[in-house]
Design a protein around this motif. Structure first.
Motif, short mmCIF file in Angstrom:
data_model
loop_
_atom_site.label_atom_id
_atom_site.label_comp_id
_atom_site.label_asym_id
_atom_site.label_seq_id
_atom_site.Cartn_x
_atom_site.Cartn_y
_atom_site.Cartn_z
N PRO A 163 14.64 88.71 25.39
CA PRO A 163 13.52 87.79 25.65
C PRO A 163 13.74 86.98 26.92
N ALA A 164 12.71 86.22 27.31
CA ALA A 164 12.75 85.49 28.56
C ALA A 164 13.88 84.46 28.59
N SER A 165 14.23 83.93 27.43
CA SER A 165 15.28 82.90 27.39
C SER A 165 16.66 83.47 27.72
N LEU A 166 16.85 84.77 27.57
CA LEU A 166 18.15 85.39 27.86
C LEU A 166 18.12 86.25 29.12
N ARG A 167 17.00 86.26 29.80
CA ARG A 167 16.91 87.05 31.02
C ARG A 167 17.87 86.52 32.08
#
Length: 240
Positions: A163-167
């Motif tokens: 997800p965007a939080s772990l990109r």
């Protein structure tokens, strides 16, 4: 006188040879050798169909010879239509979905398949944990960290894009059990990986699979066009 006798003998021998060879048969109306009948070969009709029997042999006339069908001759339209209208029912399923997502799917199916039965099944979805490094501020930092990890032998890793939080981060392993992820992290620390940690990407949960046991004509095309949640389209059913 002797010359005349020799000439007569030569003529007689030539005539005998011509008669014996059958050259004079058309003129004389007889055959020099009755066993030779070449004219009968010329008079035969379909000689290739003759069957030569050995002693004690017999011919089975009960069944006619099998004839291969002519590929240029088409089958009757009734036979073709019956062959193409066989049962082609296919089981399709989509998911797993959360309870809220399943409600959305239910509304879509009630409109797309008003006459086709479908059902739901609850399945246990395992959790997902990552041994993770990051996220980093930019692509250059990500690339530099990858170069550092490549110096460690037999260490696998991949860039995380969702997800965007772990990109802009790196995954050093994916695990369905948290304890396994923690054990892998401790092993990597012994190999020089200092900044990694375990993050939970998905918690264990019971989710719902939507199944259409027997699709009817046109159903697969209608199902393929449905805007299902999270892009989980219908696929062939898995044995459960």
């Amino acid at each position: 006188m002797l010359r005349l006798l020799v000439a007569l003998l030569l003529m007689a021998n030539a005539g005998f040879y011509a008669w014996h060879a059958g050259w004079l048969d058309p003129l004389l109306g007889t055959q020099a050798t009755p066993g030779r009948e070449p004219q009968r070969l010329r008079e035969q009709v379909h000689a290739e169909r003759l069957i030569v029997l050995t002693s004690g042999g017999s011919i089975d006339t009960a069944a006619p010879p099998e004839i291969s069908p002519d590929p240029s001759v088409q089958a009757p339209a009734s036979e073709v239509s019956s062959a193409t209208t066989e049962n082609t029912a296919t089981c399709l399923e989509a998911g797993p979905f959360t309870v809220d997502e399943q409600r959305q799917v239910q509304l879509l199916l009630s409109k797309a398949l008003p006459a086709t039965p479908w059902n739901t099944q609850t399945v246990a979805v395992p959790g997902l944990w990552l041994v993770y490094m990051g996220p980093y501020p930019d692509a250059d930092t990500v690339q530099r960290k990858q170069l550092e990890l490549r110096r460690i032998r037999n260490l696998s890793f991949e860039e995380v894009r969702s997800p965007a939080s772990l990109r802009m981060g790196l995954s050093l392993g994916r695990f369905n059990v948290e304890a396994q992820a923690q054990a892998a992290l401790e092993s990597m620390k012994l190999r020089g990986v200092r900044t990694a940690r375990v993050v939970n990407l998905r918690a264990p949960s019971d989710q719902i699979v939507v199944r259409v046991p027997q699709t009817q004509a046109g159903d697969p095309q209608r199902l393929a066009g449905l805007p299902l949640p999270t892009g989980k389209g219908f696929v062939a059913c898995e044995p459960r």
